[in-house]
Design an enzyme around this catalytic site. Structure first.
Site, short mmCIF file in Angstrom:
data_model
loop_
_atom_site.label_atom_id
_atom_site.label_comp_id
_atom_site.label_asym_id
_atom_site.label_seq_id
_atom_site.Cartn_x
_atom_site.Cartn_y
_atom_site.Cartn_z
N GLY A 11 0.84 -1.20 0.00
CA GLY A 11 0.00 0.00 0.00
C GLY A 11 0.87 1.24 0.00
N SER A 17 1.31 5.33 4.05
CA SER A 17 2.68 5.19 3.55
C SER A 17 3.33 6.54 3.22
CB SER A 17 2.71 4.28 2.32
OG SER A 17 2.44 2.95 2.72
N GLN A 112 -0.53 -12.55 0.36
CA GLN A 112 0.75 -12.01 0.86
C GLN A 112 1.41 -12.96 1.85
OE1 GLN A 112 0.01 -7.88 1.93
NE2 GLN A 112 -0.40 -7.34 -0.19
N ASP A 159 -3.62 2.58 19.37
CA ASP A 159 -4.56 2.61 20.50
C ASP A 159 -3.79 2.88 21.80
OD1 ASP A 159 -6.80 1.56 18.78
OD2 ASP A 159 -5.38 -0.09 18.63
N HIS A 187 -7.96 -4.61 17.64
CA HIS A 187 -7.92 -3.21 17.20
C HIS A 187 -9.31 -2.89 16.64
CE1 HIS A 187 -6.81 0.59 15.49
NE2 HIS A 187 -7.10 0.19 14.27
P1 NAD Z 1 -5.27 4.20 1.41
O1 NAD Z 1 -6.49 3.80 0.68
O2 NAD Z 1 -4.84 5.61 1.38
O3 NAD Z 1 -4.04 3.33 0.92
C1 NAD Z 1 -4.11 1.95 0.77
C2 NAD Z 1 -3.23 1.60 -0.41
O4 NAD Z 1 -3.17 0.19 -0.49
C3 NAD Z 1 -3.74 2.11 -1.74
O5 NAD Z 1 -2.71 2.87 -2.38
C4 NAD Z 1 -4.05 0.84 -2.52
O6 NAD Z 1 -3.79 0.95 -3.91
C5 NAD Z 1 -3.12 -0.15 -1.85
N1 NAD Z 1 -3.51 -1.56 -2.01
C6 NAD Z 1 -4.75 -2.08 -2.09
N2 NAD Z 1 -4.69 -3.41 -2.28
C7 NAD Z 1 -3.38 -3.73 -2.32
C8 NAD Z 1 -2.69 -4.95 -2.49
N3 NAD Z 1 -3.31 -6.11 -2.69
N4 NAD Z 1 -1.33 -4.91 -2.47
C9 NAD Z 1 -0.68 -3.76 -2.29
N5 NAD Z 1 -1.29 -2.57 -2.13
C10 NAD Z 1 -2.63 -2.56 -2.13
O7 NAD Z 1 -5.47 3.67 2.92
P2 NAD Z 1 -4.65 4.10 4.22
O8 NAD Z 1 -5.32 5.26 4.84
O9 NAD Z 1 -3.21 4.16 3.92
O10 NAD Z 1 -4.98 2.84 5.16
C11 NAD Z 1 -4.52 1.55 4.86
C12 NAD Z 1 -5.12 0.55 5.83
O11 NAD Z 1 -4.66 0.78 7.16
C13 NAD Z 1 -6.65 0.58 5.91
O12 NAD Z 1 -7.16 -0.73 5.96
C14 NAD Z 1 -6.90 1.30 7.24
O13 NAD Z 1 -8.15 0.99 7.80
C15 NAD Z 1 -5.76 0.74 8.08
N6 NAD Z 1 -5.40 1.46 9.30
C16 NAD Z 1 -5.05 0.71 10.39
C17 NAD Z 1 -4.68 1.34 11.57
C18 NAD Z 1 -4.31 0.55 12.80
O14 NAD Z 1 -4.16 1.16 13.87
N7 NAD Z 1 -4.13 -0.76 12.76
C19 NAD Z 1 -4.65 2.74 11.62
C20 NAD Z 1 -4.99 3.47 10.48
C21 NAD Z 1 -5.38 2.81 9.31
C1 LMR Z 2 -7.70 3.94 13.33
O1 LMR Z 2 -7.81 3.39 14.43
O2 LMR Z 2 -7.53 5.17 13.21
C2 LMR Z 2 -7.72 3.09 12.08
O3 LMR Z 2 -7.93 1.75 12.40
C3 LMR Z 2 -8.65 3.59 11.05
C4 LMR Z 2 -10.07 3.30 11.42
O4 LMR Z 2 -10.78 2.70 10.62
O5 LMR Z 2 -10.48 3.70 12.51
#
Ligand code: NAD
Ligand code: LMR
Length: 326
Positions: A11, A17, A112, A159, A187
């Site tokens: 991503g 990123s 993956q 968190d 989460h």
């Molecule tokens: P985003 O949509 O801006 O970016 C995601 C990227 O992943 C996109 O560029 C997309 O093209 C790419 N992508 C999709 N499928 C793919 C694949 N199979 N292989 C490689 N790349 C792929 O989203 P974001 O805001 O960067 O968030 C990414 C993820 O992180 C979301 O699922 C979001 O909910 C999660 N997130 C988790 C936490 C946490 O605390 N665990 C916090 C924030 C966001």
């Molecule tokens: C967060 O905790 O900010 C991320 O997991 C994005 C979301 O969906 O809340």
């Protein structure tokens, strides 16, 4: 200078990123003496945007950035990778729970996991950020049978950081004063931010806060913070998520501070009665590139009920993706 290590990020053209890669390349994650080769994975339509990100990385002239690989092939991205940050997945929108993303995102992590199993360094450390992070990590782990399940983790550090910040603000202290915070479980909105062992400036947190505030405001606010960010920003957290990913990997690789611990979604060995094999957030200490669940903490009835509620949600998520768990 050390030999470069290979860091795979999926991503890589997404919003998280866009913060994360620059922090890794500057040495915030693995240390100012550790060169890195970034191996960036994107879907084919996003490769053009990814080229732009790579141009910006070049333009930072980071002394530690020893190379950039860009690809839409997981077998290339994970080749010999020492670290993998699995960020690429769809984010949720307003009104959704993170587990609503399971169907859209789960398949990504089985592909993956298989690629990591086939080509990554045998010592790889994997952090799953893409939601629902715990269950996606479980899917990747179960699809990588030749790699220890201990090498697959999920991010609850955001968190943990949120819980520390809200407690510091309430007590009029700073983050540096807050120690031994714990996030248990998923989460998600069932996570349990537990301050029963937390100290603020050396004093028990529970002696400084009102129980009613803790139960009715603090816990729900930490649980719902991701949704609050989406509501305010119109997009899910990005810079703070990237920061938490850097914190998680740095703790794992370089160790946690003496006397403190961090929260990590890790493979449950049955500690605290939690279903073995789930990826569940526990208090962890890290040393010599390995993590350990902190043992022997007393669990009250109040805590037990909350730890089990979030465990139950993870069991349900696991059951919903059974077809992806070899
Ligand atoms: P985003 O949509 O801006 O970016 C995601 C990227 O992943 C996109 O560029 C997309 O093209 C790419 N992508 C999709 N499928 C793919 C694949 N199979 N292989 C490689 N790349 C792929 O989203 P974001 O805001 O960067 O968030 C990414 C993820 O992180 C979301 O699922 C979001 O909910 C999660 N997130 C988790 C936490 C946490 O605390 N665990 C916090 C924030 C966001
Ligand atoms: C967060 O905790 O900010 C991320 O997991 C994005 C979301 O969906 O809340």
């Amino acid at each position: 200078m050390k030999q470069p290590v290979r860091v795979a990020v999926t991503g890589a053209a997404g919003q998280i990123s866009y913060s994360l890669l620059f922090r890794i390349a500057s040495g915030d994650m693995l240390g100012k003496d550790q060169p890195v080769i970034l191996q960036l994975l994107e879907i084919t339509p996003a490769l053009k945007a990814l080229e732009g990100v790579a141009m910006e990385l070049d333009d930072c002239a980071f002394p530690l950035l020893a190379g950039i690989v860009m690809t839409d092939d997981p077998m290339v991205a994970f080749k010999d990778a020492d670290y993998a940050l699995l960020v690429g997945a769809r984010p949720r929108g307003p009104g959704m729970e993170r587990k609503d993303l399971l169907e859209a995102n789960a398949a990504i992590f089985s592909v993956q996991g298989k690629a990591i199993n086939a080509v990554a360094s045998r010592g790889i450390k994997v952090l799953v950020v893409g939601n629902p992070a715990n269950t996606n990590s479980l899917i990747a782990q179960r699809n990588a049978p030749d790699i220890s399940p201990r090498q697959f983790t999920a991010m609850t550090r955001l968190d943990h950081n949120r819980a520390m910040a809200q407690l510091a603000q309430k007590t009029g202290k700073t983050i540096n004063d807050v120690k031994n915070m714990t996030i248990w479980g998923n989460h998600s909105s069932t996570q349990y931010p537990d301050v029963s062992k937390t100290t603020v400036d050396g004093k028990a947190a529970e002696s400084l806060i009102d129980n009613d505030w803790y139960v009715n405001e603090y816990i729900p606010n930490v649980q719902q913070r991701g949704a609050a960010i989406i509501k305010a920003r119109g997009a899910s957290s990005a810079a703070s998520a990237a920061n938490a990913a850097v914190d998680h990997m740095r703790s794992w690789a370089l160790g946690t501070a003496e006397g403190d611990w961090v929260s990590m979604g890790v493979y449950s060995d049955g500690s605290y009665g939690i279903d073995k094999g789930l990826i569940y957030s526990f208090p962890c200490v890290c040393k010599n590139g390995d993590w350990e669940i902190v043992q022997g903490l007393e669990v009250s009835e109040f805590s037990r009920a909350r730890m089990q509620a979030t465990e139950k949600e993870l069991q349900e998520e696991r059951d919903a993706v059974k077809h992806l768990l070899p």
